[in-house]
Each structure stands twice: as structure tokens, then as C-alpha cells.
Design a protein around this motif. Structure first.
Motif, PDB file in Angstrom:
ATOM      1  N   UNK A 116       0.770  -1.168   0.533  1.00  0.00           N
ATOM      2  CA  UNK A 116       0.370  -0.207  -0.289  1.00  0.00           C
ATOM      3  C   UNK A 116       1.168   1.262   0.030  1.00  0.00           C
ATOM      4  N   UNK A 117       1.789   0.785   0.898  1.00  0.00           N
ATOM      5  CA  UNK A 117       2.869   2.482   0.978  1.00  0.00           C
ATOM      6  C   UNK A 117       3.261   2.386  -0.314  1.00  0.00           C
ATOM      7  N   UNK A 118       3.504   1.305  -1.434  1.00  0.00           N
ATOM      8  CA  UNK A 118       4.953   1.226  -2.489  1.00  0.00           C
ATOM      9  C   UNK A 118       6.314   1.552  -2.346  1.00  0.00           C
ATOM     10  N   UNK A 119       6.440   1.010  -1.257  1.00  0.00           N
ATOM     11  CA  UNK A 119       7.444   0.739   0.064  1.00  0.00           C
ATOM     12  C   UNK A 119       8.321  -0.172  -1.162  1.00  0.00           C
ATOM     13  N   UNK A 120       9.902   0.022  -0.964  1.00  0.00           N
ATOM     14  CA  UNK A 120      10.815  -1.112  -1.406  1.00  0.00           C
ATOM     15  C   UNK A 120      10.861  -1.874  -0.597  1.00  0.00           C
ATOM     16  N   UNK A 121      11.612  -1.662   1.025  1.00  0.00           N
ATOM     17  CA  UNK A 121      11.425  -2.280   2.072  1.00  0.00           C
ATOM     18  C   UNK A 121      10.837  -2.075   3.384  1.00  0.00           C
ATOM     19  N   UNK A 122      11.331  -2.659   4.099  1.00  0.00           N
ATOM     20  CA  UNK A 122      11.037  -2.393   5.476  1.00  0.00           C
ATOM     21  C   UNK A 122      11.640  -0.662   6.229  1.00  0.00           C
ATOM     22  N   UNK A 123      13.147  -0.342   5.148  1.00  0.00           N
ATOM     23  CA  UNK A 123      13.641   0.716   6.091  1.00  0.00           C
ATOM     24  C   UNK A 123      12.805   2.038   5.324  1.00  0.00           C
ATOM     25  N   UNK A 124      12.325   1.442   3.737  1.00  0.00           N
ATOM     26  CA  UNK A 124      11.615   2.907   3.163  1.00  0.00           C
ATOM     27  C   UNK A 124       9.807   2.813   4.072  1.00  0.00           C
ATOM     28  N   UNK A 125       9.561   1.550   4.162  1.00  0.00           N
ATOM     29  CA  UNK A 125       8.333   1.751   5.627  1.00  0.00           C
ATOM     30  C   UNK A 125       8.827   2.153   6.942  1.00  0.00           C
ATOM     31  N   UNK A 126       9.434   2.413   7.299  1.00  0.00           N
ATOM     32  CA  UNK A 126       9.888   3.169   8.310  1.00  0.00           C
ATOM     33  C   UNK A 126      10.144   4.860   8.038  1.00  0.00           C
ATOM     34  N   UNK A 127      10.845   4.974   6.830  1.00  0.00           N
ATOM     35  CA  UNK A 127      10.967   6.442   6.744  1.00  0.00           C
ATOM     36  C   UNK A 127       9.506   7.210   6.700  1.00  0.00           C
TER      37      UNK A 127
END
Length: 217
Positions: free
Chosen positions: A198-209
């Protein structure tokens, strides 16, 4: 299953200390290496679950050794464990494929936790460096998140997914999130996958950002 670790550091006393800490916590030290080249060779030979990797070493530094281990396609997850709190080491390590970054002044329980977290397939950053990773990813589009235009910052997340994202932002592993929310670890993995999608995040680090930028922490 027992976690198997390869210790890589050019100081034998440091390796001995790490070995004592890990083995006291039920983690198996499968082998040791004192140089970057030896680390690459030993990782291929031993197929450990986790490699605890120093940076400054003879013949090949830990960043290049990490890159070669990751590119070789082994299942090993690499945690950089270094004395030097330097941005170039941090970002080069992440670019090389490291799953974690820890400073050597961390307590024994932090080392054990880092090994367990990355062995479970999660990522971990020392608290001291998390803010710098967030700042580096602040300018779009380098965050890897596509939903920057959302006014409320939730990207269509359910309340449970928001809970999972908040705990991700606290560097919790899937197992820790499961315990905190009183749900199964398999359910957590599903929620994490949905959050990244849903966030279009590459990985967990991007989600944390994303979580930090949108006040979800």
C-alpha cells in the motif's frame, strides 16, 4: 532452529567476546574470519544464517565483503558491527545489501537481538543511525514510497496495519510485533506485506521512513 553465525573481525579478542555473548544466548558460532576475503570464502563454505561483519579489515573491507556475499546468493543475512559511526559506512553497507547496522558500543543484548532479528528476515538499524537514514530518504523520490500526496498519511492502511507500521518504526521484528499485538507471526508477515504494498515501499526501511515522515510513530 538454532541460528548459525559467522563472526568476521580482524581482532581475535573482539571475536572471542562476540562468541561468548552469542553462545551464552543459545546462538551457534559456526566459524570465524579475520579478513574480508576470508569472510567471503567462509560464508560460501559454512552457509551461516547471519554474518556479523566488521568494516575495517586487511585485504578487503567489510563493505565489499558484504556485497560479494549478497551477490553470491547465499541465504546469509549480514549485520555490520563497527566501531565507526560514519555515514559513508552506514549508507555503503545498506547499498551493499546489509540487513543491519550496529555499533560495537551496543550492549550484549542488542547484539543478540540484532542477530535474531536479521535471521528472521527482518532489518535492524542501531537507534543512533535511524534518524540519519530517515533524513537521507526525505527528498522524494528516494524514499521508495509512491504515496507522498496522501493528505492523512495513511495510504489506505487499516488500523491494524497502522499498528504494525508503528511497531516496525520501533525496529521490532515480526516475532516482537506478534507478541505486542497478541497475534500470530504469520499474520504479522501478511500485514507487513500489505503495508509495503500500500505504501509502494521497496523494503522495511522505506516503510519506517514513511512512518516517521507522516507522524505515525
Amino acid at each position: 532452529m538454532t541460528i548459525r553465525v559467522l563472526l568476521v573481525d580482524d581482532h581475535a579478542t573482539m571475536r572471542a567476546g562476540f562468541r561468548m555473548i552469542l553462545e551464552a544466548s543459545g546462538i551457534e558460532v559456526a566459524g570465524e574470519a579475520g579478513t574480508g576475503r576470508e569472510a567471503v570464502s567462509r560464508a560460501a563454505e559454512l552457509q551461516p544464517d547471519v554474518v556479523c561483519m566488521d568494516v575495517q579489515m586487511p585485504d578487503m573491507d567489510g563493505i565489499e565483503a558484504t556485497r560479494r556475499i549478497v551477490e553470491a546468493g547465499t541465504a546469509a543475512q549480514v549485520v555490520i558491527v563497527t566501531t565507526f559511526d560514519r555515514d559513508d559506512y552506514l549508507f555503503s553497507a545498506l547499498d551493499a545489501g546489509a540487513s543491519g547496522f550496529l555499533l560495537k558500543n551496543a550492549g550484549p543484548e542488542e547484539l543478540v537481538n540484532a542477530v535474531r532479528v536479521v535471521a528472521a528476515g527482518d532489518a535492524l538499524l542501531a537507534p543512533e543511525v535511524t534518524r540519519r537514514v530517515i533524513e537521507r530518504h526525505t527528498p522524494a523520490p528516494t524514499t521508495g514510497v509512491e504515496h507522498e500526496s496522501d493528505q492523512d498519511g495513511d495510504a489506505g492502511l487499516t488500523e491494524r496495519e497502522r499498528d504494525v507500521l508503528r511497531l516496525l518504526a520501533q525496529a521490532m521484528s515480526n516475532a516482537e510485533i506478534a507478541r505486542a499485538l497478541f497475534i500470530g507471526e504469520a499474520t504479522v508477515k501478511t500485514h507487513v506485506s500489505n503495508v509495503l504494498l500500500k505504501l509502494g515501499a521497496r523494503d522495511r526501511v522505506a516503510a519506517v521512513v514513511y512512518a516517521h515522515r507522516h507522524g505515525l510513530t
